[in-house]
Design a protein around this motif. Sequence first.
Motif, short mmCIF file in Angstrom:
data_model
loop_
_atom_site.label_atom_id
_atom_site.label_comp_id
_atom_site.label_asym_id
_atom_site.label_seq_id
_atom_site.Cartn_x
_atom_site.Cartn_y
_atom_site.Cartn_z
N ASN A 56 35.74 32.96 34.52
CA ASN A 56 36.48 34.21 34.53
C ASN A 56 35.82 35.11 35.57
O ASN A 56 34.68 35.51 35.41
CB ASN A 56 36.44 34.85 33.14
CG ASN A 56 37.46 35.94 32.98
OD1 ASN A 56 37.98 36.47 33.96
ND2 ASN A 56 37.73 36.30 31.74
N GLY A 57 36.53 35.39 36.68
CA GLY A 57 35.92 36.18 37.73
C GLY A 57 36.94 36.80 38.66
O GLY A 57 38.15 36.74 38.42
N ILE A 58 36.44 37.38 39.74
CA ILE A 58 37.27 38.05 40.73
C ILE A 58 37.62 37.07 41.84
O ILE A 58 36.75 36.41 42.40
CB ILE A 58 36.52 39.26 41.34
CG1 ILE A 58 36.06 40.23 40.25
CG2 ILE A 58 37.38 39.97 42.38
CD1 ILE A 58 37.18 40.90 39.51
N THR A 75 34.20 35.13 42.19
CA THR A 75 32.87 35.72 42.03
C THR A 75 32.69 36.06 40.56
O THR A 75 33.49 36.81 39.97
CB THR A 75 32.72 36.99 42.90
OG1 THR A 75 32.89 36.60 44.26
CG2 THR A 75 31.35 37.61 42.72
N VAL A 76 31.65 35.47 39.98
CA VAL A 76 31.33 35.63 38.57
C VAL A 76 29.91 36.16 38.47
O VAL A 76 28.96 35.47 38.86
CB VAL A 76 31.44 34.28 37.81
CG1 VAL A 76 31.15 34.47 36.34
CG2 VAL A 76 32.80 33.65 38.03
N THR A 92 43.79 38.66 46.47
CA THR A 92 42.33 38.83 46.46
C THR A 92 41.98 40.11 45.71
O THR A 92 42.63 41.13 45.88
CB THR A 92 41.81 38.90 47.90
OG1 THR A 92 42.26 37.74 48.60
CG2 THR A 92 40.30 38.94 47.95
N GLY A 93 40.96 40.02 44.87
CA GLY A 93 40.54 41.16 44.06
C GLY A 93 41.03 41.10 42.63
O GLY A 93 40.56 41.85 41.78
N ASN A 94 41.98 40.20 42.35
CA ASN A 94 42.49 40.04 40.98
C ASN A 94 41.46 39.39 40.09
O ASN A 94 40.69 38.53 40.53
CB ASN A 94 43.75 39.18 40.96
CG ASN A 94 44.99 39.93 41.35
OD1 ASN A 94 44.93 41.09 41.70
ND2 ASN A 94 46.12 39.26 41.29
N GLN A 95 41.49 39.74 38.81
CA GLN A 95 40.69 39.07 37.80
C GLN A 95 41.41 37.78 37.44
O GLN A 95 42.60 37.79 37.15
CB GLN A 95 40.54 39.97 36.56
CG GLN A 95 39.64 39.42 35.50
CD GLN A 95 38.16 39.54 35.85
OE1 GLN A 95 37.77 40.37 36.64
NE2 GLN A 95 37.35 38.68 35.27
N VAL A 96 40.71 36.65 37.49
CA VAL A 96 41.32 35.34 37.28
C VAL A 96 40.53 34.56 36.24
O VAL A 96 39.30 34.59 36.24
CB VAL A 96 41.35 34.55 38.62
CG1 VAL A 96 41.81 33.13 38.40
CG2 VAL A 96 42.23 35.25 39.64
N GLN A 97 41.25 33.85 35.37
CA GLN A 97 40.60 32.95 34.41
C GLN A 97 41.11 31.54 34.67
O GLN A 97 42.31 31.31 34.76
CB GLN A 97 40.92 33.34 32.98
CG GLN A 97 40.28 32.38 31.98
CD GLN A 97 40.59 32.74 30.54
OE1 GLN A 97 41.36 33.64 30.25
NE2 GLN A 97 39.96 32.02 29.63
#
Length: 194
Positions: free
Chosen positions: A6-8, A20-21, A41-46
């Motif tokens: 879970n990161g950016i 990036t975590v 780019t810049g979204n929080q993604v899981q």
Amino acid sequence: MIVGVNGILTAAGDDWVQLTVSGVTLQISVPPSEILTLGSTGNQVQLFTHLRIRDEHPVLYGFTSQAALELFLVTQGVSGVGPRLGLALLSGLGASGLQQAIALGDTARLSGVSGVGRRTADRIILELKGKMDDVEVDEEQGGTASGDGELIEVLSAMGYSTTEIRRVLATLERSPDLTVEDYLRQALQQIGGW
């Protein structure tokens, strides 16, 4: 074992993303069609992930749903199907499409995926029919609309990059009455106007 990240979202290529975590940036191989569902780019993604060691190098594979990860792992048990082909199957058909093609014995649909020949499609069906019943797939989880998988495949075959495809998908006018051909026409008009 790394089972989820879970990161950016910091970067995306044709078949990978960088997340990036906690200050660490990981490169993760993902099905190309799923890259388009992650946003900008810049979204929080899981992502649900699977770590594999290849030639003493760790490779992390990521998916937007647990079902897609499970289907990827099941395909890896088929002789002659490696990670790259597993990603191509999920990208070309989606999780529910792949499960349905195997359940129905649809060799033509499987062999329509780039890199899958008729023999490989037959082998996938033979070895996986019945094993797919354990995997529960919600109807196309993720951010692409129904039919986008086929549209993405066509645009990729025409030589458009993942970045261009992601950009054009965000601009499409959606309607349940529109077909894949209608969306393709819209997409080409949008790309022509850039």
